[in-house]
Structure formats: C-alpha cells, structure tokens
Design an enzyme around this catalytic site. Sequence first.
Site, PDB file in Angstrom:
ATOM      1  N   GLY A  43     -20.524  17.230   1.574  1.00 54.33           N
ATOM      2  CA  GLY A  43     -19.768  18.368   1.053  1.00 54.33           C
ATOM      3  C   GLY A  43     -18.340  18.390   1.572  1.00 54.33           C
ATOM      4  O   GLY A  43     -17.820  17.363   2.013  1.00 54.33           O
ATOM      5  N   ALA A  44     -17.690  19.581   1.498  1.00 56.68           N
ATOM      6  CA  ALA A  44     -16.263  19.730   1.819  1.00 56.68           C
ATOM      7  C   ALA A  44     -15.488  18.660   1.030  1.00 56.68           C
ATOM      8  O   ALA A  44     -14.741  17.858   1.594  1.00 56.68           O
ATOM      9  CB  ALA A  44     -16.007  19.632   3.321  1.00 56.68           C
ATOM     10  N   LEU A  45     -15.708  18.671  -0.255  1.00 47.61           N
ATOM     11  CA  LEU A  45     -15.277  17.562  -1.115  1.00 47.61           C
ATOM     12  C   LEU A  45     -13.757  17.489  -1.254  1.00 47.61           C
ATOM     13  O   LEU A  45     -13.074  18.508  -1.285  1.00 47.61           O
ATOM     14  CB  LEU A  45     -15.917  17.713  -2.496  1.00 47.61           C
ATOM     15  CG  LEU A  45     -17.445  17.773  -2.493  1.00 47.61           C
ATOM     16  CD1 LEU A  45     -17.967  17.985  -3.909  1.00 47.61           C
ATOM     17  CD2 LEU A  45     -18.060  16.512  -1.890  1.00 47.61           C
ATOM     18  N   GLY A  48     -11.224  11.858  -2.368  1.00 46.66           N
ATOM     19  CA  GLY A  48     -11.973  10.634  -2.047  1.00 46.66           C
ATOM     20  C   GLY A  48     -13.378  10.700  -2.649  1.00 46.66           C
ATOM     21  O   GLY A  48     -13.874   9.719  -3.219  1.00 46.66           O
ATOM     22  N   HIS A  49     -14.005  11.870  -2.552  1.00 48.26           N
ATOM     23  CA  HIS A  49     -15.340  12.025  -3.149  1.00 48.26           C
ATOM     24  C   HIS A  49     -15.247  11.931  -4.675  1.00 48.26           C
ATOM     25  O   HIS A  49     -16.128  11.357  -5.328  1.00 48.26           O
ATOM     26  CB  HIS A  49     -15.938  13.386  -2.775  1.00 48.26           C
ATOM     27  CG  HIS A  49     -16.208  13.551  -1.309  1.00 48.26           C
ATOM     28  ND1 HIS A  49     -15.458  14.357  -0.498  1.00 48.26           N
ATOM     29  CD2 HIS A  49     -17.152  12.988  -0.507  1.00 48.26           C
ATOM     30  CE1 HIS A  49     -15.933  14.310   0.735  1.00 48.26           C
ATOM     31  NE2 HIS A  49     -16.953  13.480   0.759  1.00 48.26           N
ATOM     32  N   GLU A 160     -14.993   3.221   1.439  1.00 51.50           N
ATOM     33  CA  GLU A 160     -14.640   2.210   2.450  1.00 51.50           C
ATOM     34  C   GLU A 160     -13.989   2.847   3.669  1.00 51.50           C
ATOM     35  O   GLU A 160     -13.799   2.186   4.674  1.00 51.50           O
ATOM     36  CB  GLU A 160     -13.684   1.172   1.841  1.00 51.50           C
ATOM     37  CG  GLU A 160     -14.370   0.223   0.895  1.00 51.50           C
ATOM     38  CD  GLU A 160     -13.441  -0.871   0.410  1.00 51.50           C
ATOM     39  OE1 GLU A 160     -12.204  -0.767   0.606  1.00 51.50           O
ATOM     40  OE2 GLU A 160     -13.955  -1.836  -0.191  1.00 51.50           O
ATOM     41  N   GLN A 165     -19.965   2.369   8.550  1.00 50.44           N
ATOM     42  CA  GLN A 165     -21.104   3.009   7.869  1.00 50.44           C
ATOM     43  C   GLN A 165     -21.507   2.218   6.623  1.00 50.44           C
ATOM     44  O   GLN A 165     -22.692   1.975   6.365  1.00 50.44           O
ATOM     45  CB  GLN A 165     -20.714   4.440   7.481  1.00 50.44           C
ATOM     46  CG  GLN A 165     -21.628   5.081   6.461  1.00 50.44           C
ATOM     47  CD  GLN A 165     -21.297   6.536   6.199  1.00 50.44           C
ATOM     48  OE1 GLN A 165     -21.564   7.388   7.023  1.00 50.44           O
ATOM     49  NE2 GLN A 165     -20.717   6.843   5.053  1.00 50.44           N
TER      50      GLN A 165
HETATM   51  O1  PAF Z   1     -20.194   9.595   4.644  1.00 54.85           O
HETATM   52  C1  PAF Z   1     -20.845  10.643   4.623  1.00 54.85           C
HETATM   53  O2  PAF Z   1     -20.425  11.668   4.092  1.00 54.85           O
HETATM   54  C2  PAF Z   1     -22.219  10.675   5.292  1.00 54.85           C
HETATM   55  O3  PAF Z   1     -22.232   9.914   6.463  1.00 54.85           O
HETATM   56  C3  PAF Z   1     -23.367  10.299   4.354  1.00 54.85           C
HETATM   57  C4  PAF Z   1     -23.254   8.849   3.872  1.00 54.85           C
HETATM   58  C5  PAF Z   1     -23.397  11.231   3.163  1.00 54.85           C
HETATM   59  C6  PAF Z   1     -24.711  10.409   5.093  1.00 54.85           C
HETATM   60  O4  PAF Z   1     -24.908  11.704   5.586  1.00 54.85           O
END
Ligand code: PAF
Length: 294
Positions: A43-45, A48-49, A160, A165
């Site tokens: 969330g808190a989009l 980038g999202h 990226e 991650q």
């Molecule tokens: O990158 C994120 O926002 C988080 O680490 C994810 C991949 C949604 C996992 O909680």
Amino acid sequence: MTQTVPVLKPDSMAVHTTIAELRHHVSGWRRQGSTVALVPTMGALHDGHLALIRQAKKCADRVVASIFVNPTQFSVHEDLAAYPRREAEDTAVLAKAGVDALFLPSVTEMYPPDFATSVRVTGVSDGLCATARPDHFAGVALVVTKLLLQALPDFALFGEKDYQQLQVIRRLVRDLDIPVTVVGVPTVRETDGLAMSSRNAYLTSAERQIAPDLHRILDHVAARLAEGALFAELSDAATSHLLGVGFQSVDYIEFRDADDLTPLDRASRPGRLLAAARLGRTRLIDNVPVPIAR
Ligand code: PAF
C-alpha cells in the site's frame, strides 16, 4: 457451498479479504481462459506501483493487486506501526488504474495463531540490506510464497528498486518450482532522480533536497565501473561523498553480480551497484545497473 464469481461492471474492481474469495475469483478467470498477473504491495501507493500495474496489464488479461503490510518482514525496532496506511485512497487508485481484483487480507487471514512455517532463501538473502535487517528477507520470502500460492498467477511483478528482494523472489520461485514468471520493473524516479518509495514520505524538506544525491553518486560510480575502474578504487570516495552531502551514515555501497549478487571487483559481468544510506530517521536504498566494461 457453491460460490459465484461476482458479476461486475467492466470498470469495477472486486475487493477480496479472504483467500477463499480470491481463489474462487481467479479460478473463474482461468476457466474462461484468461491469464492473470499479480502485483503484491504494502500500500501507500505511488507512481512506482502504478508502473507495476501498467506492466501487469500488458502481461496478462486480468490483474490482481494485493495490499498487505506484512508484519514478518519488519523487525521489532522497525517502522511497522508507523508504516503509512492509506487503504481507502489506495483502493480508489487501483480501481482507476484498471485493476480487476484487490486482495486485502487481515493479519490473521495470512498468519492464523497456529502459523508455524518459515521460508528462508540463502545466498542472495545474505549481506546488503540483510546486515541491518537480518530477518527481513525471510519475511518477504514467506509472504510472497503465500501470495503466489493463494493467487496462482501466470506473472508476478516487482520493482527493481528493491533489487535484492527481487533476486530473493526469483531464487525462491526457481527453487520451489512455483509456476509463475517473475517480472522485474525498472525503478520509477522523481524528476530529480530520487527513487520513488513509500518511505520518502518520512523525509523532511531539507532531507528531501539531499536525497537525490544517492542516485547521482551511484550513477557516477556506475559510469566509472563501466569504463573499467576497480570498485575498490571508488567505494571509499563514494561513501565520503554521501557523508559530505549530508547523509548521516552509509549502511553499504556494494558492487554485485546482477544475478546471484556475489561481489564483483570490476565490471567483468553484468553488475548492479547497490547502496543504503540514512537521512534522519529514513533509510534510503537505491541501485543501478552496470554494463560489462568496454
Ligand atoms: O516490496 C514490497 O512492497 C513488499 O516487500 C512485498 C513484495 C509486497 C512483500 O510484502
């Protein structure tokens, strides 16, 4: 009990809070022959999202986004309670962006009281961000594994910006034979180069002025590496430069193989230059690609 796939107007987005509802909806799409992309978020989009959502719409017929602030990836001293939560706004943003279904589970839906399983990826999870956040990637690996098994998408998209991650997720998908294609989407930046992040909201206006220097300095070092310089000749100066412009401390600046994240001393293979540095109470991370030296 028989459930029916919700009948929706073409522009409406279904919101599911249980795994059973999500699975039922996705299996309805599958029966119709549609492909599915998943965009996991906390969330808190920001833009980038939205870049992940746009890419997801290109990959598949249907897009599921999830919002879940995953407690297992925060350590006790971290910002779980303070992490920005804007569920109503985020839901509106996702509906407007053309997401077909939003998965919004509770903590107990994801982690019932008797939950006992862990997922730990060695190698790529070690060092870099794990030095300051030792349990972080186990928490990410666990929740992403669960989300992938819950939604069973054809594609899953990650930014990226969180490069370590992304590599942890690629590794676990390969190792656990999860039938999904992981798509890494390039970092979206503000006009001054600062990588978009939900945590940028913590920056004061003075810190916000300094923050883009992280990317500027990474770009400079990456250009020198691409010319053939040794990383050992550049790393101390890069750290001093970050401290000189106003960062309080530098957690790391490292040059790694772009795939398995093993250390590189020169750009002899495709590489990634990664850094984390602290500005006030905010820990900023960023990374840039480094091509093989000419
Ligand atoms: O990158 C994120 O926002 C988080 O680490 C994810 C991949 C949604 C996992 O909680």
